[in-house]
Motif scaffolding. Sequence first.
Motif, PDB file in Angstrom:
ATOM      1  N   ALA A 118       6.903   1.801   5.152  1.00 47.07           N
ATOM      2  CA  ALA A 118       5.859   2.163   4.189  1.00 47.07           C
ATOM      3  C   ALA A 118       4.846   3.141   4.792  1.00 47.07           C
ATOM      4  O   ALA A 118       4.348   4.032   4.106  1.00 47.07           O
ATOM      5  CB  ALA A 118       5.137   0.905   3.709  1.00 47.07           C
ATOM      6  N   LEU A 119       4.549   2.953   6.067  1.00 48.28           N
ATOM      7  CA  LEU A 119       3.421   3.687   6.657  1.00 48.28           C
ATOM      8  C   LEU A 119       3.832   4.984   7.340  1.00 48.28           C
ATOM      9  O   LEU A 119       3.012   5.877   7.515  1.00 48.28           O
ATOM     10  CB  LEU A 119       2.701   2.797   7.680  1.00 48.28           C
ATOM     11  N   PHE A 120       5.100   5.074   7.769  1.00 51.59           N
ATOM     12  CA  PHE A 120       5.516   6.234   8.559  1.00 51.59           C
ATOM     13  C   PHE A 120       6.763   6.869   7.976  1.00 51.59           C
ATOM     14  O   PHE A 120       7.561   6.195   7.323  1.00 51.59           O
ATOM     15  CB  PHE A 120       5.719   5.814  10.024  1.00 51.59           C
ATOM     16  N   GLY A 121       6.894   8.175   8.225  1.00 49.84           N
ATOM     17  CA  GLY A 121       8.038   8.880   7.645  1.00 49.84           C
ATOM     18  C   GLY A 121       8.360  10.146   8.414  1.00 49.84           C
ATOM     19  O   GLY A 121       7.882  10.357   9.539  1.00 49.84           O
ATOM     20  N   ASP A 122       9.160  10.956   7.771  1.00 49.10           N
ATOM     21  CA  ASP A 122       9.596  12.217   8.333  1.00 49.10           C
ATOM     22  C   ASP A 122       8.399  12.999   8.867  1.00 49.10           C
ATOM     23  O   ASP A 122       7.386  13.119   8.177  1.00 49.10           O
ATOM     24  CB  ASP A 122      10.271  12.993   7.186  1.00 49.10           C
ATOM     25  N   SER A 251      -6.999  -0.736   2.781  1.00 48.10           N
ATOM     26  CA  SER A 251      -6.225   0.402   2.250  1.00 48.10           C
ATOM     27  C   SER A 251      -4.835   0.447   2.872  1.00 48.10           C
ATOM     28  O   SER A 251      -3.856   0.799   2.183  1.00 48.10           O
ATOM     29  CB  SER A 251      -6.915   1.739   2.556  1.00 48.10           C
ATOM     30  N   VAL A 252      -4.754   0.121   4.153  1.00 45.38           N
ATOM     31  CA  VAL A 252      -3.438   0.096   4.807  1.00 45.38           C
ATOM     32  C   VAL A 252      -2.564  -0.946   4.121  1.00 45.38           C
ATOM     33  O   VAL A 252      -1.389  -0.683   3.802  1.00 45.38           O
ATOM     34  CB  VAL A 252      -3.604  -0.225   6.315  1.00 45.38           C
ATOM     35  N   ILE A 253      -3.136  -2.106   3.857  1.00 45.98           N
ATOM     36  CA  ILE A 253      -2.364  -3.190   3.231  1.00 45.98           C
ATOM     37  C   ILE A 253      -1.983  -2.805   1.799  1.00 45.98           C
ATOM     38  O   ILE A 253      -0.863  -3.073   1.342  1.00 45.98           O
ATOM     39  CB  ILE A 253      -3.164  -4.510   3.281  1.00 45.98           C
ATOM     40  N   ALA A 254      -2.897  -2.148   1.092  1.00 43.94           N
ATOM     41  CA  ALA A 254      -2.588  -1.739  -0.297  1.00 43.94           C
ATOM     42  C   ALA A 254      -1.460  -0.714  -0.315  1.00 43.94           C
ATOM     43  O   ALA A 254      -0.590  -0.733  -1.201  1.00 43.94           O
ATOM     44  CB  ALA A 254      -3.841  -1.176  -0.960  1.00 43.94           C
ATOM     45  N   LEU A 255      -1.440   0.182   0.681  1.00 44.67           N
ATOM     46  CA  LEU A 255      -0.362   1.167   0.743  1.00 44.67           C
ATOM     47  C   LEU A 255       0.976   0.471   1.003  1.00 44.67           C
ATOM     48  O   LEU A 255       1.996   0.789   0.381  1.00 44.67           O
ATOM     49  CB  LEU A 255      -0.656   2.209   1.837  1.00 44.67           C
ATOM     50  N   ILE A 256       0.959  -0.508   1.904  1.00 46.34           N
ATOM     51  CA  ILE A 256       2.183  -1.274   2.189  1.00 46.34           C
ATOM     52  C   ILE A 256       2.633  -1.995   0.919  1.00 46.34           C
ATOM     53  O   ILE A 256       3.821  -2.007   0.570  1.00 46.34           O
ATOM     54  CB  ILE A 256       1.948  -2.267   3.350  1.00 46.34           C
ATOM     55  N   GLU A 257       1.680  -2.560   0.192  1.00 43.34           N
ATOM     56  CA  GLU A 257       2.005  -3.286  -1.045  1.00 43.34           C
ATOM     57  C   GLU A 257       2.678  -2.355  -2.061  1.00 43.34           C
ATOM     58  O   GLU A 257       3.536  -2.768  -2.833  1.00 43.34           O
ATOM     59  CB  GLU A 257       0.720  -3.880  -1.633  1.00 43.34           C
ATOM     60  N   ASN A 258       2.304  -1.101  -2.024  1.00 48.58           N
ATOM     61  CA  ASN A 258       2.883  -0.130  -2.965  1.00 48.58           C
ATOM     62  C   ASN A 258       4.206   0.464  -2.514  1.00 48.58           C
ATOM     63  O   ASN A 258       4.998   0.906  -3.343  1.00 48.58           O
ATOM     64  CB  ASN A 258       1.891   1.013  -3.209  1.00 48.58           C
ATOM     65  N   ARG A 259       4.414   0.513  -1.183  1.00 45.47           N
ATOM     66  CA  ARG A 259       5.530   1.315  -0.678  1.00 45.47           C
ATOM     67  C   ARG A 259       6.613   0.557   0.079  1.00 45.47           C
ATOM     68  O   ARG A 259       7.713   1.082   0.265  1.00 45.47           O
ATOM     69  CB  ARG A 259       4.979   2.423   0.238  1.00 45.47           C
ATOM     70  N   ALA A 260       6.302  -0.655   0.571  1.00 42.33           N
ATOM     71  CA  ALA A 260       7.289  -1.343   1.417  1.00 42.33           C
ATOM     72  C   ALA A 260       8.446  -1.833   0.553  1.00 42.33           C
ATOM     73  O   ALA A 260       8.279  -2.687  -0.314  1.00 42.33           O
ATOM     74  CB  ALA A 260       6.630  -2.508   2.149  1.00 42.33           C
ATOM     75  N   ARG A 261       9.627  -1.302   0.805  1.00 42.47           N
ATOM     76  CA  ARG A 261      10.768  -1.615  -0.066  1.00 42.47           C
ATOM     77  C   ARG A 261      11.189  -3.079   0.054  1.00 42.47           C
ATOM     78  O   ARG A 261      11.617  -3.681  -0.925  1.00 42.47           O
ATOM     79  CB  ARG A 261      11.931  -0.681   0.254  1.00 42.47           C
TER      80      ARG A 261
END
Length: 390
Positions: A118-122, A251-261
């Motif tokens: 969720a937090l890291f990518g290309d 905000s970090v947790i909210a991003l994970i909640e939105n993006r962690a598959r």
Amino acid sequence: MSLADDARERLAQLKRDGLLRAPPTVSTAQGPVVTIDGHALLCLCSNNYLGFADDPAIIAGMQRSLERDGAGAGASRLISGTMSVHRDAERTLAALVQLPSALLFTSGYAANVGALQALFGDGDFIFSDALNHASLIDGCRLSRASINVYPHGDLEALERRLRARPRGARAVIVTESVFSMDGDLADLVALRALADAYDAALFVDEAHALGVFGPGGAGLSAALGVVPDVLVGTLGKAFGGAGAFVAGDASVIALIENRARSYVFSTAPAPALAAAAVAAAALVQRADERRATLLRHAQRLRTALRALGYEVLHGESPIVPVLLGEPARAVAIAGALREHGCFVQAIRPPTVPRGTSRLRVVPMATHSDAQIERAIEAFATVRSALKEHA
Ligand SMILES: *Cc1c(COP(=O)(O)O)cnc(C)c1O
């Protein structure tokens, strides 16, 4: 060749390599003594560090939840599966680790894989300790970030790599706080300083430290006054239940909640498991005596097994690794210990590097001193039998 024939061949190869796994079946609750094939054995290979897996207060909390909340959450968290008991558990766990926000996952494996993806990518850079758990490795791979594995605990190598990364790229240092198979501790103070100096985040997996170290069992980060950007805690080890959580800034947790598959596309944890986490958190916070007993048992085992001539890794955690080398040797010694009343598992590749097969001996806070002495006697008997054969 059919898939089944192919599978049979590959299983045979695993067997020839001494790597075929066939776990014994435990027919009692997970206490300090368990029953396997009708035999009562001292359990010395569980992560049920504080003995909470069969705790009556946690079981009662789960029973109340089953009656109130039912058996299942029925859907993923983002659809209709978020229940008050999940939110209670998240507030309780965030408070326990002294971080603003937390999010439940069905397992530590799902939490690590999901949070990293969720937090890291290309285009991002992950710096990962060489001994990190498989779930962290898989999360790094799934993220598609550029992965830089630094030699275990080697801060100089890590710093060189951090310095060499392109300016401005998002970066994170990923580490366990207590390493699961070696039982040693990460230098979190130094890792936090490096992260700050090189504008990287710090991701800490506290699977084996939560409940065991820190004020009220808050973990090794809290013990050292280090604030990680992301903290992962599991509920299946010292908490005695199942599941996990990721904690950090809201905000970090909210991003994970939105993006962690592994979160978004998975049914919410059974409500009773969230209730178990709430009940366990209260016990964990008051478990100073159990923590002290656990570490005293581990110290006694380390000293006594070393005195018997076993190669025991140094450490300050409840994990006492006894190095034996080849898988067959570890399996043989585990088998001999079983005949002398001790349940210890051989840990083999791919869980540990080749040539370092071992017994991972772990006491529990609920073992008595007499039981620990009995375990040491079993190791002594097995050791002298080994010498006779040599
Ligand atoms: C056990 C473990 C996990 C996985 O947690 P589960 O809840 O068992 O899936 C993650 N990280 C580390 C370091 C572990 O030891």
